[in-house]
Design a protein around this motif. Structure first.
Motif, PDB file in Angstrom:
ATOM      1  N   MET A   1     -23.322  40.199 -24.497  1.00  0.00           N
ATOM      2  CA  MET A   1     -23.572  38.929 -23.849  1.00  0.00           C
ATOM      3  C   MET A   1     -23.473  39.099 -22.329  1.00  0.00           C
ATOM      4  O   MET A   1     -22.583  39.759 -21.831  1.00  0.00           O
ATOM      5  CB  MET A   1     -22.548  37.891 -24.328  1.00  0.00           C
ATOM      6  CG  MET A   1     -22.683  36.555 -23.625  1.00  0.00           C
ATOM      7  SD  MET A   1     -21.316  35.433 -23.951  1.00  0.00           S
ATOM      8  CE  MET A   1     -22.135  34.297 -25.024  1.00  0.00           C
ATOM      9  N   GLU A   2     -24.400  38.474 -21.635  1.00  0.00           N
ATOM     10  CA  GLU A   2     -24.409  38.523 -20.179  1.00  0.00           C
ATOM     11  C   GLU A   2     -23.174  37.813 -19.622  1.00  0.00           C
ATOM     12  O   GLU A   2     -22.712  36.808 -20.161  1.00  0.00           O
ATOM     13  CB  GLU A   2     -25.681  37.837 -19.674  1.00  0.00           C
ATOM     14  CG  GLU A   2     -25.960  38.067 -18.217  1.00  0.00           C
ATOM     15  CD  GLU A   2     -27.268  37.425 -17.770  1.00  0.00           C
ATOM     16  OE1 GLU A   2     -27.513  37.442 -16.563  1.00  0.00           O
ATOM     17  OE2 GLU A   2     -28.023  36.923 -18.623  1.00  0.00           O
ATOM     18  N   LYS A   3     -22.640  38.345 -18.540  1.00  0.00           N
ATOM     19  CA  LYS A   3     -21.443  37.787 -17.900  1.00  0.00           C
ATOM     20  C   LYS A   3     -21.826  36.792 -16.811  1.00  0.00           C
ATOM     21  O   LYS A   3     -22.892  36.891 -16.218  1.00  0.00           O
ATOM     22  CB  LYS A   3     -20.598  38.902 -17.275  1.00  0.00           C
ATOM     23  CG  LYS A   3     -20.069  39.914 -18.284  1.00  0.00           C
ATOM     24  CD  LYS A   3     -18.946  39.299 -19.065  1.00  0.00           C
ATOM     25  CE  LYS A   3     -18.324  40.344 -19.974  1.00  0.00           C
ATOM     26  NZ  LYS A   3     -17.452  39.784 -20.951  1.00  0.00           N
ATOM     27  N   ILE A   4     -20.909  35.884 -16.528  1.00  0.00           N
ATOM     28  CA  ILE A   4     -21.101  34.927 -15.445  1.00  0.00           C
ATOM     29  C   ILE A   4     -20.968  35.682 -14.119  1.00  0.00           C
ATOM     30  O   ILE A   4     -19.936  36.297 -13.865  1.00  0.00           O
ATOM     31  CB  ILE A   4     -20.060  33.794 -15.512  1.00  0.00           C
ATOM     32  CG1 ILE A   4     -20.190  33.026 -16.827  1.00  0.00           C
ATOM     33  CG2 ILE A   4     -20.208  32.853 -14.312  1.00  0.00           C
ATOM     34  CD1 ILE A   4     -19.068  32.037 -17.075  1.00  0.00           C
ATOM     35  N   PRO A   5     -21.994  35.633 -13.273  1.00  0.00           N
ATOM     36  CA  PRO A   5     -21.896  36.327 -11.984  1.00  0.00           C
ATOM     37  C   PRO A   5     -20.848  35.676 -11.088  1.00  0.00           C
ATOM     38  O   PRO A   5     -20.595  34.479 -11.180  1.00  0.00           O
ATOM     39  CB  PRO A   5     -23.288  36.162 -11.374  1.00  0.00           C
ATOM     40  CG  PRO A   5     -24.161  35.604 -12.431  1.00  0.00           C
ATOM     41  CD  PRO A   5     -23.284  34.989 -13.458  1.00  0.00           C
ATOM     42  N   GLN A   6     -20.266  36.467 -10.212  1.00  0.00           N
ATOM     43  CA  GLN A   6     -19.375  35.911  -9.203  1.00  0.00           C
ATOM     44  C   GLN A   6     -20.210  35.191  -8.165  1.00  0.00           C
ATOM     45  O   GLN A   6     -21.408  35.450  -8.026  1.00  0.00           O
ATOM     46  CB  GLN A   6     -18.563  37.029  -8.544  1.00  0.00           C
ATOM     47  CG  GLN A   6     -17.573  37.658  -9.485  1.00  0.00           C
ATOM     48  CD  GLN A   6     -16.654  38.626  -8.745  1.00  0.00           C
ATOM     49  OE1 GLN A   6     -16.608  38.673  -7.526  1.00  0.00           O
ATOM     50  NE2 GLN A   6     -15.909  39.399  -9.510  1.00  0.00           N
ATOM     51  N   GLN A   7     -19.580  34.311  -7.411  1.00  0.00           N
ATOM     52  CA  GLN A   7     -20.287  33.635  -6.331  1.00  0.00           C
ATOM     53  C   GLN A   7     -20.655  34.640  -5.248  1.00  0.00           C
ATOM     54  O   GLN A   7     -19.835  35.478  -4.877  1.00  0.00           O
ATOM     55  CB  GLN A   7     -19.412  32.562  -5.689  1.00  0.00           C
ATOM     56  CG  GLN A   7     -19.333  31.284  -6.474  1.00  0.00           C
ATOM     57  CD  GLN A   7     -18.491  30.248  -5.753  1.00  0.00           C
ATOM     58  OE1 GLN A   7     -17.378  30.533  -5.361  1.00  0.00           O
ATOM     59  NE2 GLN A   7     -19.024  29.061  -5.599  1.00  0.00           N
ATOM     60  N   ALA A   8     -21.875  34.536  -4.753  1.00  0.00           N
ATOM     61  CA  ALA A   8     -22.300  35.369  -3.635  1.00  0.00           C
ATOM     62  C   ALA A   8     -21.596  34.901  -2.364  1.00  0.00           C
ATOM     63  O   ALA A   8     -21.253  33.727  -2.221  1.00  0.00           O
ATOM     64  CB  ALA A   8     -23.815  35.273  -3.457  1.00  0.00           C
ATOM     65  N   ALA A   9     -21.381  35.828  -1.459  1.00  0.00           N
ATOM     66  CA  ALA A   9     -20.760  35.497  -0.169  1.00  0.00           C
ATOM     67  C   ALA A   9     -21.657  34.521   0.583  1.00  0.00           C
ATOM     68  O   ALA A   9     -22.888  34.612   0.527  1.00  0.00           O
ATOM     69  CB  ALA A   9     -20.553  36.759   0.642  1.00  0.00           C
ATOM     70  N   TYR A  10     -21.015  33.596   1.288  1.00  0.00           N
ATOM     71  CA  TYR A  10     -21.747  32.580   2.052  1.00  0.00           C
ATOM     72  C   TYR A  10     -20.846  32.093   3.169  1.00  0.00           C
ATOM     73  O   TYR A  10     -19.700  31.710   2.929  1.00  0.00           O
ATOM     74  CB  TYR A  10     -22.152  31.436   1.120  1.00  0.00           C
ATOM     75  CG  TYR A  10     -22.773  30.242   1.784  1.00  0.00           C
ATOM     76  CD1 TYR A  10     -23.898  30.364   2.586  1.00  0.00           C
ATOM     77  CD2 TYR A  10     -22.243  28.980   1.581  1.00  0.00           C
ATOM     78  CE1 TYR A  10     -24.477  29.251   3.181  1.00  0.00           C
ATOM     79  CE2 TYR A  10     -22.816  27.859   2.160  1.00  0.00           C
ATOM     80  CZ  TYR A  10     -23.937  27.999   2.957  1.00  0.00           C
ATOM     81  OH  TYR A  10     -24.502  26.898   3.536  1.00  0.00           O
ATOM     82  N   SER A  11     -21.351  32.118   4.394  1.00  0.00           N
ATOM     83  CA  SER A  11     -20.521  31.738   5.538  1.00  0.00           C
ATOM     84  C   SER A  11     -20.525  30.236   5.801  1.00  0.00           C
ATOM     85  O   SER A  11     -19.724  29.743   6.589  1.00  0.00           O
ATOM     86  CB  SER A  11     -20.990  32.476   6.798  1.00  0.00           C
ATOM     87  OG  SER A  11     -22.326  32.125   7.091  1.00  0.00           O
ATOM     88  N   GLY A  12     -21.404  29.495   5.137  1.00  0.00           N
ATOM     89  CA  GLY A  12     -21.467  28.051   5.317  1.00  0.00           C
ATOM     90  C   GLY A  12     -20.512  27.322   4.384  1.00  0.00           C
ATOM     91  O   GLY A  12     -19.622  27.909   3.778  1.00  0.00           O
TER      92      GLY A  12
END
Length: 185
Positions: A1-12
């Motif tokens: 089963m595919e895993k939930i991706p982590q949040q991508a970095a975002y400076s906003g």
């Protein structure tokens, strides 16, 4: 089963439009993104579940939860690459958690972990003071206040920053802007 991706970095600043169905999250999300000249992401579950309903005549099932969360996270991670100072999210993993608990009285540990690891600068919890609008997927018009309480309880349980937004039409929009400027600017 595919895993939930982590949040991508975002400076906003990430801001979630959050709360029970038919409270104007999608409309308000689009209006806020336009006002702040930035990106907005749609609710992945809506298209996913509408397609399921049209093809199979079925609503959300427990095994749909992780694919919904993965889809939502993927479109959020893609949007941060072109978002400006803000990213307006029409739902997030916590919203999915609340619905999962409301409908199935349980949530996959992977979803709970994703909620705990997720970082948003503000949740705008939309009050149930706007008229109910029926559609194929909405099914709890008589339980709006109960659902609001579940959404609030989840914010408190996971210690997420939030402001309650009420009012009709332009007043709701103005109240959302005031909440953003009070909390994240």
């Amino acid at each position: 089963m595919e895993k939930i991706p982590q949040q991508a970095a975002y400076s906003g600043k990430r801001i979630v439009l959050y709360g029970p169905e038919s409270t104007g999250k999608s409309t308000l999300s689009r209006k806020l993104a336009q006002h702040y000249h930035t990106a907005q992401i749609e609710e992945f579950a809506r298209e996913y579940l509408q397609n399921k309903f049209e093809k199979k005549g079925k609503a959300c099932e427990y095994h749909d939860i992780i694919p919904i969360v993965i889809g939502q996270r993927n479109i959020e991670n893609e949007a941060v690459q072109h978002a400006g100072e803000y990213l307006f999210c029409d739902t997030d993993v916590l919203e999915t958690y609340v619905y999962c608990m409301a409908y199935f009285n349980r949530a996959p540990q992977e979803l709970v972990d994703a909620v705990e690891k997720s970082s948003y600068d503000l949740y705008l919890l939309l009050q149930v003071d706007v008229p109910w609008t029926p559609d194929d997927l909405r099914d709890r018009p008589e339980q709006r206040e109960e659902m609001f309480d579940l959404f609030l309880a989840a914010l408190l349980k996971f210690k997420k920053p939030y402001k309650i937004v009420d009012g009709l039409n332009q007043k709701r929009f103005e109240n959302a802007i005031n909440a953003i400027e009070e909390k994240v600017i």
